[in-house]
Design a protein around this motif. Structure first.
Motif, PDB file in Angstrom:
ATOM      1  N   ASP A 150     -72.609 -37.325  93.484  1.00  0.00           N
ATOM      2  CA  ASP A 150     -71.903 -37.233  94.763  1.00  0.00           C
ATOM      3  C   ASP A 150     -70.762 -36.217  94.749  1.00  0.00           C
ATOM      4  OD1 ASP A 150     -73.536 -39.270  95.627  1.00  0.00           O
ATOM      5  OD2 ASP A 150     -72.069 -40.835  95.175  1.00  0.00           O
ATOM      6  N   ARG A 151     -70.277 -35.888  93.563  1.00  0.00           N
ATOM      7  CA  ARG A 151     -69.100 -35.013  93.464  1.00  0.00           C
ATOM      8  C   ARG A 151     -69.403 -33.865  92.516  1.00  0.00           C
ATOM      9  NH1 ARG A 151     -64.371 -39.532  92.660  1.00  0.00           N
ATOM     10  NH2 ARG A 151     -64.937 -40.779  94.450  1.00  0.00           N
ATOM     11  N   GLN A 152     -69.539 -32.686  93.057  1.00  0.00           N
ATOM     12  CA  GLN A 152     -69.855 -31.531  92.230  1.00  0.00           C
ATOM     13  C   GLN A 152     -68.700 -31.137  91.312  1.00  0.00           C
ATOM     14  OE1 GLN A 152     -72.913 -30.271  91.992  1.00  0.00           O
ATOM     15  NE2 GLN A 152     -73.460 -31.922  93.387  1.00  0.00           N
ATOM     16  N   HIS A 153     -67.460 -31.467  91.691  1.00  0.00           N
ATOM     17  CA  HIS A 153     -66.304 -31.077  90.894  1.00  0.00           C
ATOM     18  C   HIS A 153     -65.951 -32.097  89.812  1.00  0.00           C
ATOM     19  CE1 HIS A 153     -64.592 -33.768  93.917  1.00  0.00           C
ATOM     20  NE2 HIS A 153     -63.618 -33.990  93.059  1.00  0.00           N
ATOM     21  N   TRP A 154     -66.666 -33.224  89.771  1.00  0.00           N
ATOM     22  CA  TRP A 154     -66.337 -34.274  88.818  1.00  0.00           C
ATOM     23  C   TRP A 154     -66.632 -33.787  87.408  1.00  0.00           C
ATOM     24  CZ3 TRP A 154     -64.353 -38.907  90.665  1.00  0.00           C
ATOM     25  CH2 TRP A 154     -64.050 -39.861  89.696  1.00  0.00           C
ATOM     26  N   GLN A 155     -65.642 -33.834  86.539  1.00  0.00           N
ATOM     27  CA  GLN A 155     -65.778 -33.288  85.191  1.00  0.00           C
ATOM     28  C   GLN A 155     -66.102 -34.324  84.123  1.00  0.00           C
ATOM     29  OE1 GLN A 155     -65.630 -29.907  84.491  1.00  0.00           O
ATOM     30  NE2 GLN A 155     -65.749 -29.872  86.702  1.00  0.00           N
ATOM     31  N   ARG A 156     -65.977 -35.584  84.435  1.00  0.00           N
ATOM     32  CA  ARG A 156     -66.244 -36.575  83.416  1.00  0.00           C
ATOM     33  C   ARG A 156     -66.870 -37.805  84.018  1.00  0.00           C
ATOM     34  NH1 ARG A 156     -60.165 -38.907  82.376  1.00  0.00           N
ATOM     35  NH2 ARG A 156     -60.447 -40.384  84.022  1.00  0.00           N
ATOM     36  N   PRO A 157     -67.525 -38.578  83.227  1.00  0.00           N
ATOM     37  CA  PRO A 157     -67.746 -38.346  81.812  1.00  0.00           C
ATOM     38  C   PRO A 157     -68.834 -37.307  81.573  1.00  0.00           C
ATOM     39  CG  PRO A 157     -68.884 -40.330  82.462  1.00  0.00           C
ATOM     40  CD  PRO A 157     -68.139 -39.848  83.674  1.00  0.00           C
ATOM     41  N   ARG A 158     -68.722 -36.639  80.462  1.00  0.00           N
ATOM     42  CA  ARG A 158     -69.765 -35.734  80.017  1.00  0.00           C
ATOM     43  C   ARG A 158     -70.876 -36.606  79.423  1.00  0.00           C
ATOM     44  NH1 ARG A 158     -67.917 -30.397  76.839  1.00  0.00           N
ATOM     45  NH2 ARG A 158     -69.050 -29.096  78.285  1.00  0.00           N
ATOM     46  N   LEU A 159     -72.136 -36.229  79.645  1.00  0.00           N
ATOM     47  CA  LEU A 159     -73.269 -37.022  79.180  1.00  0.00           C
ATOM     48  C   LEU A 159     -74.028 -36.258  78.101  1.00  0.00           C
ATOM     49  CD1 LEU A 159     -74.630 -38.144  82.673  1.00  0.00           C
ATOM     50  CD2 LEU A 159     -72.909 -39.277  81.247  1.00  0.00           C
ATOM     51  N   ILE A 160     -74.111 -36.863  76.927  1.00  0.00           N
ATOM     52  CA  ILE A 160     -74.832 -36.227  75.823  1.00  0.00           C
ATOM     53  C   ILE A 160     -75.887 -37.198  75.315  1.00  0.00           C
ATOM     54  CG2 ILE A 160     -74.665 -35.250  73.506  1.00  0.00           C
ATOM     55  CD1 ILE A 160     -71.821 -34.386  74.194  1.00  0.00           C
ATOM     56  N   GLY A 161     -77.144 -36.784  75.434  1.00  0.00           N
ATOM     57  CA  GLY A 161     -78.249 -37.586  74.931  1.00  0.00           C
ATOM     58  C   GLY A 161     -78.431 -37.366  73.444  1.00  0.00           C
ATOM     59  N   LEU A 162     -78.750 -38.432  72.724  1.00  0.00           N
ATOM     60  CA  LEU A 162     -79.034 -38.346  71.293  1.00  0.00           C
ATOM     61  C   LEU A 162     -80.489 -38.732  71.085  1.00  0.00           C
ATOM     62  CD1 LEU A 162     -75.878 -40.104  69.789  1.00  0.00           C
ATOM     63  CD2 LEU A 162     -76.189 -37.697  70.369  1.00  0.00           C
ATOM     64  N   ALA A 163     -81.222 -37.904  70.328  1.00  0.00           N
ATOM     65  CA  ALA A 163     -82.662 -38.144  70.197  1.00  0.00           C
ATOM     66  C   ALA A 163     -83.204 -37.552  68.907  1.00  0.00           C
ATOM     67  CB  ALA A 163     -83.399 -37.536  71.391  1.00  0.00           C
ATOM     68  N   HIS A 164     -84.400 -37.956  68.589  1.00  0.00           N
ATOM     69  CA  HIS A 164     -85.191 -37.329  67.538  1.00  0.00           C
ATOM     70  C   HIS A 164     -86.001 -36.220  68.213  1.00  0.00           C
ATOM     71  CE1 HIS A 164     -84.291 -40.781  64.976  1.00  0.00           C
ATOM     72  NE2 HIS A 164     -84.617 -41.553  65.991  1.00  0.00           N
ATOM     73  N   GLU A 165     -86.230 -35.144  67.504  1.00  0.00           N
ATOM     74  CA  GLU A 165     -86.995 -34.023  68.072  1.00  0.00           C
ATOM     75  C   GLU A 165     -88.390 -34.467  68.534  1.00  0.00           C
ATOM     76  OE1 GLU A 165     -87.335 -30.188  69.470  1.00  0.00           O
ATOM     77  OE2 GLU A 165     -85.542 -31.069  68.566  1.00  0.00           O
ATOM     78  N   CYS A 166     -88.965 -35.471  67.892  1.00  0.00           N
ATOM     79  CA  CYS A 166     -90.290 -35.951  68.293  1.00  0.00           C
ATOM     80  C   CYS A 166     -90.299 -36.562  69.693  1.00  0.00           C
ATOM     81  CB  CYS A 166     -90.840 -36.951  67.271  1.00  0.00           C
ATOM     82  SG  CYS A 166     -89.921 -38.514  67.175  1.00  0.00           S
ATOM     83  N   GLN A 167     -89.138 -36.737  70.303  1.00  0.00           N
ATOM     84  CA  GLN A 167     -89.042 -37.294  71.647  1.00  0.00           C
ATOM     85  C   GLN A 167     -89.019 -36.212  72.728  1.00  0.00           C
ATOM     86  OE1 GLN A 167     -85.690 -40.050  69.982  1.00  0.00           O
ATOM     87  NE2 GLN A 167     -86.246 -40.847  71.993  1.00  0.00           N
ATOM     88  N   ARG A 168     -89.052 -34.955  72.338  1.00  0.00           N
ATOM     89  CA  ARG A 168     -89.017 -33.853  73.323  1.00  0.00           C
ATOM     90  C   ARG A 168     -90.385 -33.645  73.941  1.00  0.00           C
ATOM     91  NH1 ARG A 168     -89.636 -28.253  73.259  1.00  0.00           N
ATOM     92  NH2 ARG A 168     -89.898 -28.238  70.998  1.00  0.00           N
ATOM     93  N   VAL A 169     -90.390 -33.450  75.250  1.00  0.00           N
ATOM     94  CA  VAL A 169     -91.608 -33.126  75.987  1.00  0.00           C
ATOM     95  C   VAL A 169     -91.399 -31.787  76.689  1.00  0.00           C
ATOM     96  CG1 VAL A 169     -92.259 -35.546  76.302  1.00  0.00           C
ATOM     97  CG2 VAL A 169     -90.891 -34.425  78.053  1.00  0.00           C
ATOM     98  N   ASP A 170     -92.479 -31.173  77.127  1.00  0.00           N
ATOM     99  CA  ASP A 170     -92.389 -29.853  77.747  1.00  0.00           C
ATOM    100  C   ASP A 170     -91.600 -29.866  79.049  1.00  0.00           C
ATOM    101  OD1 ASP A 170     -93.806 -28.629  75.725  1.00  0.00           O
ATOM    102  OD2 ASP A 170     -95.732 -28.904  76.723  1.00  0.00           O
TER     103      ASP A 170
END
Length: 195
Positions: A150-170
């Protein structure tokens, strides 16, 4: 809508990793994330207790222990489908939520809404190089973080996903309610969303 077969395949892939691979990947992700500078200014950070092969964020907390405040997600009882975040400390006591996942039992002053956090380390089932995420399917993170759309200027929270490379899809075709990650970190790479 994410294909349930894809979600199952990705969950099986992370569960198939050996305990040693799990530990090695968690250490590699820790190194990569800390050296990236993405956590530099974050003081209030949410993480999660890993289940079902999710990448373990505990090496990150161990490395940065004294300099940050750490929070864990809890199910909100008065707002079904949404998360609060409870401060984690040496006195934290745990109980199992309705899904059997341990969460802190503390309430009151130790609770934050997502808006009060600087950074959230997010678990995931799958992701793509554009930092779109496939979650477990219940939508707790997406509903709790809907305000970010809803807010383009909202700076937080920053979202960082943690994963194993085997979880990547195209490619993941995001739904309108899906919240993309700012970055996803695996044992092999750091993916950052291009804005």
């Amino acid at each position: 809508m994410t294909d349930p077969l894809l979600r199952r395949r990705l969950r099986r892939a992370r569960l198939a990793l050996s305990q040693r691979d799990q530990r090695d990947h968690a250490e590699s992700v820790c190194q990569r994330l800390i050296s990236s500078g993405l956590m530099h200014a974050a003081k209030r950070i949410a993480l999660y207790l890993p289940i079902a092969g999710e990448l373990d964020p505990s090496p990150i907390r161990a490395r940065l222990q004294g300099r940050r405040r750490w929070y864990l997600p809890v199910l909100r009882q008065h707002a079904p489908g949404r998360l609060w975040f409870v401060r984690l400390d040496a006195s934290s006591r745990f109980k199992r939520n309705r899904f059997g996942i341990p969460e802190p039992a503390a309430r009151g002053r130790k609770i934050l809404t997502p808006q009060g956090l600087d950074l959230i380390l997010v678990p995931l089932v799958g992701f793509d190089a554009q930092c779109h995420r496939i979650g477990m399917g219940a939508g707790f993170y997406d509903r709790s973080l809907a305000f970010l759309g809803d807010r383009q200027h909202w700076q937080r929270p920053r979202l960082i996903g943690l994963a194993h490379e085997c979880q990547r899809v195209d490619h993941i075709e995001p739904e309108p309610w899906d919240r993309p990650m700012d970055a996803v970190v695996t044992e092999r790479a750091l993916y950052q969303r291009q804005i």
